[in-house]
Design an enzyme around this catalytic site. Structure first.
Site, mmCIF file in Angstrom:
data_model
loop_
_atom_site.group_PDB
_atom_site.id
_atom_site.type_symbol
_atom_site.label_atom_id
_atom_site.label_comp_id
_atom_site.label_asym_id
_atom_site.label_seq_id
_atom_site.Cartn_x
_atom_site.Cartn_y
_atom_site.Cartn_z
ATOM 1 N N THR A 86 -1.246 -0.601 -4.461
ATOM 2 C CA THR A 86 -2.063 0.476 -4.675
ATOM 3 C C THR A 86 -1.649 1.667 -4.113
ATOM 4 O OG1 THR A 86 -3.347 -0.110 -2.472
ATOM 5 C CG2 THR A 86 -4.003 -1.209 -4.494
ATOM 6 N N MET A 103 5.130 1.696 -3.720
ATOM 7 C CA MET A 103 6.311 2.372 -4.447
ATOM 8 C C MET A 103 7.397 1.579 -4.417
ATOM 9 S SD MET A 103 5.621 5.901 -2.612
ATOM 10 C CE MET A 103 7.308 6.839 -2.710
ATOM 11 N N GLU A 162 0.874 -1.196 0.130
ATOM 12 C CA GLU A 162 0.019 -0.062 0.018
ATOM 13 C C GLU A 162 0.878 1.367 -0.045
ATOM 14 O OE1 GLU A 162 -4.096 -0.666 2.404
ATOM 15 O OE2 GLU A 162 -2.362 -0.845 3.489
ATOM 16 N N CYS A 163 0.524 1.949 -0.735
ATOM 17 C CA CYS A 163 1.276 3.297 -0.963
ATOM 18 C C CYS A 163 2.662 3.328 -0.874
ATOM 19 C CB CYS A 163 0.763 4.354 0.318
ATOM 20 S SG CYS A 163 1.015 5.942 -0.237
ATOM 21 N N GLY A 164 3.324 3.434 0.151
ATOM 22 C CA GLY A 164 4.970 3.195 0.286
ATOM 23 C C GLY A 164 5.315 1.781 -0.100
#
Length: 445
Positions: A420, A325, A320-322
């Site tokens: 995501t 990435m 998720e997010c980080g």
């Protein structure tokens, strides 16, 4: 458990410091305190956690009203102190909406640094606006932040109408300031307020009066009874293992998420940033955080290569997010330096000086994926300063019905890996779906 909501007139009026001061004052008076946060924030709860109790997230968009109430009931203590988000009425899923859905009284946190009688006028306006907003809440009193003891505080108190209780003040002290950066305040473990500063803040709270104002919600007994009838959480002896990244790059995790994972799996933690080997596991969860701040050690870590190898073998991995990435091909920081990431998901990520998305989101699954079945909707939130450029052949798991996502889509997927920008809460059902995939245990490392 009784409760009270501390709501601001706006952002940056000192809600987090006021919440910490109230919690400290109540604890010193002998009350067991459960801190909580309205809205999807991870950072303010990290400051609450420095008091020794994990903070509960209360968000009617992420959890639905029933899920939010269940999360409230799972807290422990005598009094729940809920820190609001933004200003009391701001947003379509506002602090006022949370207070109404929880049936809790509201104490208004007002920045008094440049006012006296006007502080009372502001508070009265916020109380009366509840009817205009169509939100059934009761604003019962105020806490004045950045208020000087003596004439300043007395002037505010005397100006208040009888319908608003004066519940204390927070003095203007340099050591009661929490520094900020992108995404908000520094984390609690990075910039905790000192015990002396918190004690000074707590000294201005009218503790017993505030404790009397806190009340038990009308729905609480029925929900508590239902909760008590649930089987006690226990991890089966043959449960699968989920590896959860927990370090300075991956630090945004709701306590309720770990609780849900532990109901059906053995949870082990590891630090990709420090190069920990990937533990033997049946699935991996990479939460959000600050990979951009630790891109050098993260890119040099053998852990990302191990994740890539296991992803190609079909290990379920959810970022998720980080975490998303870190699963992409590269991360370029604001100084223009590009760092290699795990290379599992076909996208390049670039950091920006200004946030690229900030909203609650709603996603619809276009096919079966790690956190949803085809046609399912998931609610979550997004807040990030990076932007992802996906490859032409990238595959997406969701259509975005609300929010920004990635080029209007969301959820890059490859092998059995999903990344995501959206964060989801355990009450969304996403982690139950993830555990279904993990429980198959077809790809144990």
């Amino acid at each position: 458990m009784r409760g009270v909501v501390l709501a601001g007139t706006a952002s940056s009026v000192g809600k987090t410091v006021a919440t910490l001061a109230v919690c400290r004052a109540l604890s010193q008076a002998g009350y067991a305190v459960q801190p909580a946060k309205a809205g999807p924030d991870f950072i303010d709860p990290s400051h609450h956690a420095t008091l020794g109790v994990p903070s509960r997230t209360l968000d009617s968009w992420l959890q639905g009203r029933s899920g939010m109430r269940r999360n409230y009931v799972r807290g422990t203590g005598d009094i729940c102190v809920v820190e609001g988000m933004m200003g009391l009425y701001d947003g379509d899923t506002s602090t006022a909406r949370v207070a109404a859905d929880l049936d809790l009284p509201v104490v208004l946190v007002v920045d008094a640094s440049a006012g006296m009688q006007s502080v009372a006028a502001t508070a009265l306006g916020f109380k009366e606006y509840a009817e205009q907003a169509g939100t059934p809440i009761e604003v019962v009193g105020i806490l004045a932040t950045r208020a000087h003891p003596g004439r300043h505080v007395e002037g505010i108190r005397e100006a208040l109408p009888d319908s608003l209780a004066f519940l204390g003040f927070i003095p203007p002290r340099d050591d009661l300031t929490i520094p900020e950066r992108h995404l908000g305040l520094y984390l609690g473990e990075e910039a905790p307020l000192s015990a002396d500063a918190l004690s000074a803040a707590a000294a201005g709270i009218r503790t017993e009066q505030l404790a009397e104002i806190a009340r038990e919600p009308t729905w609480y007994d029925a929900e508590r009874s239902a909760h008590d009838q649930e089987p006690a959480p226990s991890t089966p002896s043959d449960a699968p293992t989920v590896a959860v990244a927990r370090d300075r790059s991956f630090c945004f995790t709701y306590p309720a998420t770990l609780e849900r994972l532990r109901q059906r799996a053995t949870v082990v933690t590891f630090s990709p940033t420090d190069g920990d080997p990937l533990p033997p596991c049946d699935g991996v969860y990479l939460p959000g955080g600050y990979p951009e701040r630790h891109a050098d050690p993260l890119s040099e870590s053998d852990t990302l290569a191990a994740l890539a190898a296991q992803a190609t073998a079909g290990l379920p991995i959810f970022g998720e997010c980080g975490g998303f990435m870190a699963l992409t091909e590269s991360l370029t920081t604001t100084d223009g330096t590009t760092h290699e990431m795990a290379g599992i998901l076909p996208a390049a990520v670039t950091m920006h000086e200004r946030y690229q998305a900030l909203d609650h989101v709603e996603l619809r699954a276009t096919g079966d994926t790690l956190t949803a079945n085809r046609g399912d909707t998931l609610r979550g939130h997004e807040f990030h300063y990076s932007a992802a450029t996906p490859a032409a052949d990238a595959r997406f798991a969701f259509d975005v019905e609300r929010g920004t996502g990635i080029d209007g889509n969301e959820g890059l997927t490859e092998y059995r890996t999903l990344g995501t920008y959206a964060h989801v809460h355990a009450e969304s059902g996403a982690f139950d779906r993830f555990l279904d995939a993990v429980d198959a245990r077809q790809f144990r490392t």
